[in-house]
Write a protein that holds these residues in place. Structure first.
Motif, short mmCIF file in Angstrom:
data_model
loop_
_atom_site.label_atom_id
_atom_site.label_comp_id
_atom_site.label_asym_id
_atom_site.label_seq_id
_atom_site.Cartn_x
_atom_site.Cartn_y
_atom_site.Cartn_z
N MET A 118 -40.82 126.97 -27.91
CA MET A 118 -42.00 127.46 -28.61
C MET A 118 -42.86 128.29 -27.67
SD MET A 118 -45.00 125.19 -30.42
CE MET A 118 -45.12 124.17 -28.96
N GLY A 119 -43.27 129.46 -28.14
CA GLY A 119 -44.12 130.33 -27.34
C GLY A 119 -45.57 129.87 -27.33
N ASN A 120 -46.28 130.27 -26.28
CA ASN A 120 -47.69 129.88 -26.17
C ASN A 120 -48.52 130.45 -27.32
OD1 ASN A 120 -47.40 132.49 -25.13
ND2 ASN A 120 -49.13 132.26 -23.75
N ASP A 121 -48.19 131.65 -27.79
CA ASP A 121 -48.91 132.23 -28.90
C ASP A 121 -48.67 131.46 -30.19
OD1 ASP A 121 -46.22 133.12 -28.77
OD2 ASP A 121 -46.66 134.85 -30.02
N ALA A 122 -47.45 130.92 -30.36
CA ALA A 122 -47.13 130.13 -31.54
C ALA A 122 -47.95 128.84 -31.56
CB ALA A 122 -45.64 129.82 -31.59
N LEU A 123 -48.12 128.22 -30.40
CA LEU A 123 -48.90 126.99 -30.35
C LEU A 123 -50.35 127.27 -30.73
CD1 LEU A 123 -49.03 123.97 -29.90
CD2 LEU A 123 -49.55 124.43 -27.50
N LEU A 124 -50.91 128.37 -30.27
CA LEU A 124 -52.29 128.70 -30.63
C LEU A 124 -52.41 128.89 -32.14
CD1 LEU A 124 -55.17 129.16 -29.73
CD2 LEU A 124 -54.58 131.56 -29.29
N SER A 125 -51.42 129.52 -32.76
CA SER A 125 -51.43 129.66 -34.22
C SER A 125 -51.35 128.31 -34.92
CB SER A 125 -50.28 130.55 -34.67
OG SER A 125 -50.49 131.87 -34.28
N MET A 126 -50.55 127.40 -34.38
CA MET A 126 -50.44 126.06 -34.97
C MET A 126 -51.74 125.28 -34.80
SD MET A 126 -46.66 124.84 -33.89
CE MET A 126 -45.26 125.90 -34.13
#
Length: 138
Positions: free
Chosen positions: A31-39
């Motif tokens: 999982m990318g860091n940007d994806a975690l921020l979106s989650m």
């Protein structure tokens, strides 16, 4: 280099699960860091929805994110179901912090904090934290 250290509060007030999608995976295979921020944003929206509120209609005002800090602790992979535990603290006159503890089973994925400010978009100015929100947390 100094690393940030985040300490999730003792008591959470909401939890939800979010599954990692294939579009959340980066070139490293996790999982990318940007994806975690979106989650994190999705978990916050679900938390607000549980109070019949939203970022635009937050008990008569709105909220805007003023800062974010994320301490990554582990990898997430396609198909993993992440548990987001949410806590709120540091409630001030016009702002508060939302905390996120993200796990996958027994594995810690991340701890995050978003600073939220109550904001009137029409007048472009900050407003007080609504008493209804404080009462909901009590």
């Amino acid at each position: 280099m100094a690393r940030i250290k985040l300490n999730f509060p003792e008591k959470s007030c909401f939890s939800t699960t979010i599954k990692i999608r294939i579009s959340d995976i980066n070139y490293g295979g996790h999982m990318g860091n940007d994806a975690l921020l979106s989650m994190i944003h999705e978990a916050r929206v679900q938390f607000f929805n549980s109070m019949q509120a939203s970022e635009i209609n937050f008990f008569g005002t709105s909220v805007i994110m003023s800062d974010v800090a994320i301490q990554y602790q582990g990898e997430g992979f396609y198909g993993n179901e992440l548990l987001f535990e949410i806590a709120v603290n540091d409630i001030a006159a016009k702002s508060f912090d939302i905390w996120y503890k993200i796990t996958c089973g027994e594995r810690n994925i991340a701890i995050a904090k978003t600073g939220m400010v109550c904001f009137n978009y029409k007048e472009r100015k900050t407003e007080n934290v609504p008493n209804e929100f404080i009462n909901f947390l009590a």
